[in-house]
Scaffold this motif. Sequence first.
Motif, PDB file in Angstrom:
ATOM      1  N   VAL A  91       0.832  -1.203   0.000  1.00 16.37           N
ATOM      2  CA  VAL A  91       0.000   0.000   0.000  1.00 16.37           C
ATOM      3  C   VAL A  91       0.867   1.253   0.000  1.00 16.37           C
ATOM      4  O   VAL A  91       0.614   2.203  -0.747  1.00 16.37           O
ATOM      5  CB  VAL A  91      -0.954  -0.012   1.218  1.00 16.37           C
ATOM      6  CG1 VAL A  91      -1.654   1.314   1.389  1.00 16.37           C
ATOM      7  CG2 VAL A  91      -1.968  -1.129   1.078  1.00 16.37           C
ATOM      8  N   THR A  92       1.910   1.258   0.809  1.00 14.47           N
ATOM      9  CA  THR A  92       2.794   2.412   0.887  1.00 14.47           C
ATOM     10  C   THR A  92       3.534   2.631  -0.430  1.00 14.47           C
ATOM     11  O   THR A  92       3.655   3.764  -0.902  1.00 14.47           O
ATOM     12  CB  THR A  92       3.807   2.238   2.034  1.00 14.47           C
ATOM     13  OG1 THR A  92       3.091   1.995   3.241  1.00 14.47           O
ATOM     14  CG2 THR A  92       4.675   3.468   2.207  1.00 14.47           C
ATOM     15  N   SER A  93       3.994   1.552  -1.034  1.00  8.35           N
ATOM     16  CA  SER A  93       4.703   1.661  -2.315  1.00  8.35           C
ATOM     17  C   SER A  93       3.796   2.204  -3.407  1.00  8.35           C
ATOM     18  O   SER A  93       4.197   3.063  -4.188  1.00  8.35           O
ATOM     19  CB  SER A  93       5.254   0.296  -2.736  1.00  8.35           C
ATOM     20  OG  SER A  93       6.186  -0.162  -1.801  1.00  8.35           O
ATOM     21  N   ALA A  94       2.567   1.692  -3.458  1.00 12.41           N
ATOM     22  CA  ALA A  94       1.627   2.168  -4.474  1.00 12.41           C
ATOM     23  C   ALA A  94       1.307   3.651  -4.271  1.00 12.41           C
ATOM     24  O   ALA A  94       1.245   4.425  -5.230  1.00 12.41           O
ATOM     25  CB  ALA A  94       0.353   1.334  -4.438  1.00 12.41           C
ATOM     26  N   HIS A  95       1.107   4.042  -3.016  1.00 17.03           N
ATOM     27  CA  HIS A  95       0.808   5.442  -2.709  1.00 17.03           C
ATOM     28  C   HIS A  95       1.987   6.343  -3.086  1.00 17.03           C
ATOM     29  O   HIS A  95       1.804   7.404  -3.697  1.00 17.03           O
ATOM     30  CB  HIS A  95       0.470   5.575  -1.227  1.00 17.03           C
ATOM     31  CG  HIS A  95       0.126   6.973  -0.821  1.00 17.03           C
ATOM     32  ND1 HIS A  95      -1.075   7.549  -1.152  1.00 17.03           N
ATOM     33  CD2 HIS A  95       0.829   7.912  -0.126  1.00 17.03           C
ATOM     34  CE1 HIS A  95      -1.100   8.786  -0.666  1.00 17.03           C
ATOM     35  NE2 HIS A  95       0.047   9.022  -0.042  1.00 17.03           N
TER      36      HIS A  95
END
Length: 165
Positions: free
Chosen positions: A51-55
């Motif tokens: 989730v953090t990488s995508a954001h």
Amino acid sequence: MEFIIPVKGAVKFTITLDPTVWIFDDRKIDLDEFFSGEYEYKDELEEYTKVTSAHWSREIIEGATVPPTLQTEKKYERTKALTSTFGVELQPFIQNAEPLEEASSLVIETIEGEHSFPLNGLDTLLLKFSHKGKPLREDGPVHVIKKDGSNINNPIKFVTAFRVE
């Protein structure tokens, strides 16, 4: 009835567990889903990283945006917390107490007696802390249930302490 459960014995740190706050814990498991076969295990660190990488990638490409608030999703989670049956895994709590090297078993102390399990088998145990949104006041504060469901109708009740030996 006391709602605080000590973890004691052959451990580096004696800790206490308070099941009344687990309803807010992200590690809680919906036991209705778990025992119906609909539960999907998620690695918390892996999920967070994705989730953090995508954001982060989206912000680099598109620029920062404020996400909309999802009131319906919040309402669903609140309703689910008030109507579902929840539990947590026992193993992380015992690991946090850091059992000593010579320790080999966990004794679950109850009002009715003692139950012993090998330390290397703790990943098969769950602590049920709520039933249909209500804490287990009469025969709790937790019920110990095996993940295979073999004691779902006759769990270990009236838990007073966990003792590592």
